[in-house]
Write an enzyme that holds these catalytic residues in place. Structure first.
Site, PDB file in Angstrom:
ATOM      1  N   GLY A 172       0.832  -1.211   0.000  1.00  0.00           N
ATOM      2  CA  GLY A 172       0.000   0.000   0.000  1.00  0.00           C
ATOM      3  C   GLY A 172       0.860   1.251   0.000  1.00  0.00           C
ATOM      4  O   GLY A 172       0.593   2.215  -0.735  1.00  0.00           O
ATOM      5  N   THR A 173       1.891   1.230   0.814  1.00  0.00           N
ATOM      6  CA  THR A 173       2.821   2.366   0.899  1.00  0.00           C
ATOM      7  C   THR A 173       3.460   2.635  -0.464  1.00  0.00           C
ATOM      8  O   THR A 173       3.632   3.793  -0.871  1.00  0.00           O
ATOM      9  CB  THR A 173       3.932   2.056   1.937  1.00  0.00           C
ATOM     10  N   ASP A 219       5.077  -9.904   5.541  1.00  0.00           N
ATOM     11  CA  ASP A 219       4.352 -10.755   4.583  1.00  0.00           C
ATOM     12  C   ASP A 219       5.211 -11.176   3.386  1.00  0.00           C
ATOM     13  O   ASP A 219       4.848 -12.109   2.668  1.00  0.00           O
ATOM     14  CB  ASP A 219       3.105 -10.022   4.064  1.00  0.00           C
ATOM     15  N   GLU A 270      -3.339 -16.514   8.110  1.00  0.00           N
ATOM     16  CA  GLU A 270      -4.490 -15.660   8.436  1.00  0.00           C
ATOM     17  C   GLU A 270      -5.489 -15.589   7.268  1.00  0.00           C
ATOM     18  O   GLU A 270      -6.699 -15.577   7.461  1.00  0.00           O
ATOM     19  CB  GLU A 270      -3.900 -14.277   8.712  1.00  0.00           C
TER      20      GLU A 270
HETATM   21  O1  F6P Z   1       1.900  -5.758   8.050  1.00  0.00           O
HETATM   22  C1  F6P Z   1       1.352  -6.884   7.499  1.00  0.00           C
HETATM   23  C2  F6P Z   1       0.303  -7.446   8.425  1.00  0.00           C
HETATM   24  O2  F6P Z   1       0.904  -7.831   9.627  1.00  0.00           O
HETATM   25  C3  F6P Z   1      -0.475  -8.588   7.817  1.00  0.00           C
HETATM   26  O3  F6P Z   1       0.173  -9.825   7.911  1.00  0.00           O
HETATM   27  C4  F6P Z   1      -1.752  -8.525   8.593  1.00  0.00           C
HETATM   28  O4  F6P Z   1      -2.787  -9.076   7.820  1.00  0.00           O
HETATM   29  C5  F6P Z   1      -1.944  -7.053   8.800  1.00  0.00           C
HETATM   30  O5  F6P Z   1      -0.677  -6.473   8.726  1.00  0.00           O
HETATM   31  C6  F6P Z   1      -2.575  -6.657  10.122  1.00  0.00           C
HETATM   32  O6  F6P Z   1      -2.828  -5.296  10.076  1.00  0.00           O
HETATM   33  P1  F6P Z   1      -3.151  -4.356  11.327  1.00  0.00           P
HETATM   34  O7  F6P Z   1      -1.854  -3.985  11.963  1.00  0.00           O
HETATM   35  O8  F6P Z   1      -3.786  -3.171  10.706  1.00  0.00           O
HETATM   36  O9  F6P Z   1      -4.033  -5.138  12.233  1.00  0.00           O
END
Ligand code: F6P
Length: 355
Positions: free
Chosen positions: A111-112, A134, A229
């Site tokens: 996204g960044t 990820d 997840e």
């Molecule tokens: O940064 C990646 C991640 O950790 C993903 O693996 C996970 O789905 C998501 O961020 C969780 O996001 P947040 O911090 O917004 O809960």
């Protein structure tokens, strides 16, 4: 030259090590350089906030988790929406100019990178750095933060195994990764999980139940399943994301893990438990590999900026550090190839993928 640095999206280990490497490189190689940190990711840039980064801020942070700049998620879709006569993108460009920046380093995930590409197209000098547990950023073999998370998740699965064996249970351990299963795949293999379920390979409940029952028939008293997840039932994969989310919300769940544990216990008759690893994977000190990678990427990115090379993001290709155009990376993901070598290696030693 005046440099700005921001960290955006979910944090991970290695962010501070990259910030340090960028700053030390600039300190060492650029006369009269000024470096500012922009707090809370793109949030700080939208608000026009910055603070000076001095040697005492960054010199000794290589082993510290999180980010000294703090971070936030700023949805890409909202960047170009007009609010009170201006877009967030417009505000960021304006603040970039007001701050007098010659270059902005953006440390973040997919996204960044999308927003970084937009800023670059609007005329800001941007250099990106590939961060995420990820490991799903397009164009780089590896991202910083990934290996530390693999180590944490591997240790967690090792620990889950001993309790699974002691209680003759089936244990599911949920590992982060919504779109990409790299973390689950690597940690699952490293910890000798019996089964690995990842988003790229939608699974069948029948196949999972049959595998667990078969293991018991063969005399194994426990089964350890690493579940990403974002793992999906094959039936769910046929639906749009919004429909899947609706069904799961009705069940009071966001991921498939708890549901699968319940079904597995009912259908196999063996006690089944699940454990969600969550944010433990993102916090804490980076492993040595990530500290070295962060140092290589950070110093490389700073070198690019000092040479006037902008609109790019640092990347790893084999044993080399290189770069890609932000516009080539933006909007793309690097997912686990279901027929790739790593999955094939895992399958060849009997690790099951639920299909
Ligand atoms: O940064 C990646 C991640 O950790 C993903 O693996 C996970 O789905 C998501 O961020 C969780 O996001 P947040 O911090 O917004 O809960």
């Amino acid at each position: 030259m005046k440099f700005g640095i921001l960290t955006s999206g979910g944090d991970c280990s290695g962010l501070n090590a990259v910030i340090r490497a960028i700053c030390l490189y600039i300190d060492q190689n650029v006369k009269n350089a000024e470096i500012v940190g922009i707090p809370d990711g793109y949030g700080g840039l939208i608000r026009g906030e910055s603070f000076p980064l001095c040697r005492e801020n960054y010199e000794d942070i290589i082993g510290i988790g999180g980010t000294i700049l703090r971070t936030s998620r700023q949805p890409f879709k909202q960047m170009t929406v007009s609010e009170n006569g201006a877009t967030r993108l417009g505000r960021m460009c304006e603040n970039y100019k007001k701050m007098g920046l010659d270059c902005l380093f953006t440390l973040g995930g997919a996204g960044t990178h999308k927003t970084a590409a937009l800023l670059s197209m609007e005329g800001c000098n941007v250099v990106g750095l590939p961060k995420t547990i990820d490991n799903d950023i397009y164009g780089t073999d590896v991202t910083f933060g990934f290996q530390t998370a693999v180590e944490v998740a591997t240790e967690a699965i090792d620990r889950v195994r001993t309790t699974a064996e002691s209680h003759s249970r089936t244990m599911l351990i949920e590992i982060m990764g919504n779109k990409a299963g790299w973390l689950t795949l690597h940690a699952g293999i490293a910890a000798g999980a019996d089964m690995i379920l990842i988003p790229e390979i939608p699974f069948s409940v029948d196949a999972v139940c049959e595998f667990v029952s078969q293991q018991r028939r063969k005399g194994k008293n426990s089964t350890v399943i690493a579940v990403a997840e974002g793992a999906l039932l094959a039936d769910e994969a046929k639906f749009k994301k919004s429909e899947r989310v609706f069904v799961r919300t009705e069940r009071g769940e966001t991921t498939v893990t708890a549901h699968l544990a319940e079904v597995l216990q009912q259908r196999t008759g063996y006690e089944t438990r699940s454990s969600v690893l969550g944010y433990l994977q993102r916090g804490g000190t980076p492993c040595a590999y990530d500290r070295v990678l962060s140092t290589r990427l950070g110093s490389f990115a700073a070198n690019l900026a000092c040479g006037g090379k902008f609109g790019v993001t640092a990347a790893v290709s084999g044993s080399r550090i290189t770069f890609n155009a932000l516009t080539d990376v933006a909007g793309k993901y690097k997912l686990v190839p279901p027929a790739g070598e790593i999955v094939a290696a895992a399958k060849s030693i009997g690790i099951h993928f639920g299909i």
